[in-house]
Design an enzyme around this catalytic site. Structure first.
Site, short mmCIF file in Angstrom:
data_model
loop_
_atom_site.label_atom_id
_atom_site.label_comp_id
_atom_site.label_asym_id
_atom_site.label_seq_id
_atom_site.Cartn_x
_atom_site.Cartn_y
_atom_site.Cartn_z
N GLY A 8 0.84 -1.21 0.00
CA GLY A 8 0.00 0.00 0.00
C GLY A 8 0.86 1.25 0.00
N GLY A 11 -0.23 5.09 -0.90
CA GLY A 11 -1.20 5.87 -0.12
C GLY A 11 -0.54 6.98 0.68
N GLN A 12 -1.38 7.68 1.46
CA GLN A 12 -0.92 8.85 2.23
C GLN A 12 0.23 8.47 3.17
OE1 GLN A 12 -3.47 10.07 5.46
NE2 GLN A 12 -2.87 12.22 5.31
N ASP A 34 2.15 -1.99 -4.42
CA ASP A 34 0.79 -1.47 -4.37
C ASP A 34 0.02 -2.16 -5.49
OD1 ASP A 34 -0.25 1.51 -2.96
OD2 ASP A 34 -1.58 0.42 -4.33
N ILE A 35 -1.29 -1.99 -5.47
CA ILE A 35 -2.11 -2.56 -6.55
C ILE A 35 -2.02 -1.65 -7.78
CG2 ILE A 35 -4.26 -1.43 -5.75
CD1 ILE A 35 -4.44 -5.00 -6.76
N ASP A 51 -1.12 -7.59 -5.33
CA ASP A 51 -2.48 -7.62 -4.81
C ASP A 51 -2.40 -8.43 -3.51
OD1 ASP A 51 -5.08 -8.06 -4.17
OD2 ASP A 51 -5.65 -9.03 -6.06
N TYR A 141 -14.75 -0.50 8.48
CA TYR A 141 -13.32 -0.21 8.64
C TYR A 141 -12.91 -0.42 10.10
CZ TYR A 141 -9.17 2.90 8.89
OH TYR A 141 -7.93 3.45 9.10
N LYS A 145 -10.43 -3.05 11.86
CA LYS A 145 -9.26 -2.65 12.66
C LYS A 145 -9.25 -3.39 14.00
CE LYS A 145 -7.14 -0.02 9.83
NZ LYS A 145 -5.91 -0.53 9.20
C1 AKB Z 1 -10.09 7.53 8.47
O1 AKB Z 1 -10.59 8.66 8.69
O2 AKB Z 1 -10.71 6.60 7.98
C2 AKB Z 1 -8.65 7.32 8.84
C3 AKB Z 1 -8.52 6.83 10.24
C4 AKB Z 1 -8.87 7.67 11.38
O3 AKB Z 1 -8.13 5.71 10.42
N1 AKB Z 1 -7.90 8.53 8.70
#
Ligand code: AKB
Length: 311
Positions: A8, A11-12, A34-35, A51, A141, A145
């Site tokens: 990845g 990404g940022q 990365d993909i 991937d 998400y 996590k």
């Molecule tokens: C998001 O906003 O999804 C991320 C995070 C807080 O993990 N920046």
């Protein structure tokens, strides 16, 4: 020198972490993946398209490249995840498990995986959120996590794989465009400010979230990964904290540089997500175990963001 893989990497976090790792450990020791194809600023790196959902490809890359340290960052963020929950779950979970298994099977020394404030939920104590507390995330998400943290701990307990993790707050940076997160308003707002546009904010003006400048986040990651194994007492993920702000406070801080700058507030589903996340976290375990100290406060972040976006 250890051979390092970053997944990845476009990404940022990935793009800035890869550069910091190259400075510290030598460009030749870093393999980014990365993909998608990397942007021009990453063209100096050895790149392998990967991937992370392809278990065999992950295993083969780690084995053939003799990877010893993995930073596994490939994931979908909170807001994008809500539009494709099943995809977010698959990418975030299966990707992690593929990396953990391949790392275990190929005797990787150390793995880093990012968790987030999104792992907390509306029954979590929202101020000074403790390291160990109620966690009831409400986004896919956040669920990925929290589950990922437990998988990391499981691989540590069961297979002695040295996996380390941080619960990042919102990250503010100028090098990459916002990438589908709820905290990304705190990046977009600077782009509007330097373009002299009114900023339309998707959060309520008083929704407070923990934030961190990217340099602090990168330093935290590298310091955590360099800490002696015996110092690491948290095998899920460390709380990590810098400063907390609301959109109104951030607007006011930017107005010190651009007095005519203004924001209008049109809260949408992302505000509901943000309201389930902590206002600020107790990161004393990180401070005690590996001496974590943040450096950037809000005024410095505003200054550095405006200076760099203005060129
Ligand atoms: C998001 O906003 O999804 C991320 C995070 C807080 O993990 N920046």
């Amino acid at each position: 020198m250890k051979k390092i893989l970053v997944t990845g990497a476009c990404g940022q976090l990935g793009s800035e972490l890869s550069s910091a790792l190259a400075e510290q450990y030598g460009l030749e020791n870093i393999l980014i993946s990365d993909i998608s194809q990397p942007e021009r600023h990453l063209s100096k790196f050895n790149f392998s398209r990967l991937d992370v959902l392809n278990h065999q490809a992950v295993d083969q890359l780690i084995r053939e490249q003799k990877i010893e340290v993995v930073y596994h960052l490939a994931a979908m963020l909170s807001a994008s995840g809500e539009s494709r929950p099943r995809n977010a779950w698959t990418l975030n979970m299966d990707g992690l498990i593929n990396v953990l298994e391949a790392s275990r099977d190929n005797q990787v020394d150390r793995v880093f995986w990012p968790s987030s404030i999104a792992a907390f939920g509306s029954h979590t104590q929202s101020t000074d959120t403790p390291q160990y507390t109620i966690m009831d995330p409400e986004t896919v998400y956040g669920i990925s996590k929290l589950s990922g943290e437990l998988w990391c701990q499981y691989f540590y307990d069961r297979f002695k794989l040295d996996v380390r993790s941080l619960r990042y707050p919102g990250l503010i940076s100028y090098k990459s465009p916002p990438g589908g997160g709820t905290t990304d308003y705190a990046v977009s707002i600077f782009h509007s400010a330097v373009k002299k546009e009114v900023f339309e904010c998707f959060l309520h003006q008083d929704t407070k979230l923990p934030m961190m400048y990217i340099s602090d986040a990168i330093r935290a990651t590298i310091e955590l990964m360099a800490a002696p194994r015996e110092n690491i007492t948290v095998h899920t993920s460390y709380n990590l904290s810098a400063f907390s702000i609301t959109p109104r406070e951030l607007t006011e801080a930017i107005q010190l540089h651009y007095p005519s700058f203004s924001s209008i507030y049109k809260p949408d589903f992302r505000d509901l997500i943000a309201k389930t996340w902590p206002h600020n976290l107790d990161d004393s375990s990180a401070r005690k175990d590996w001496n974590w100290r943040h450096q950037f406060e809000l005024p410095q972040v505003v200054e550095v963001m405006i200076r760099n976006l203005n060129v």
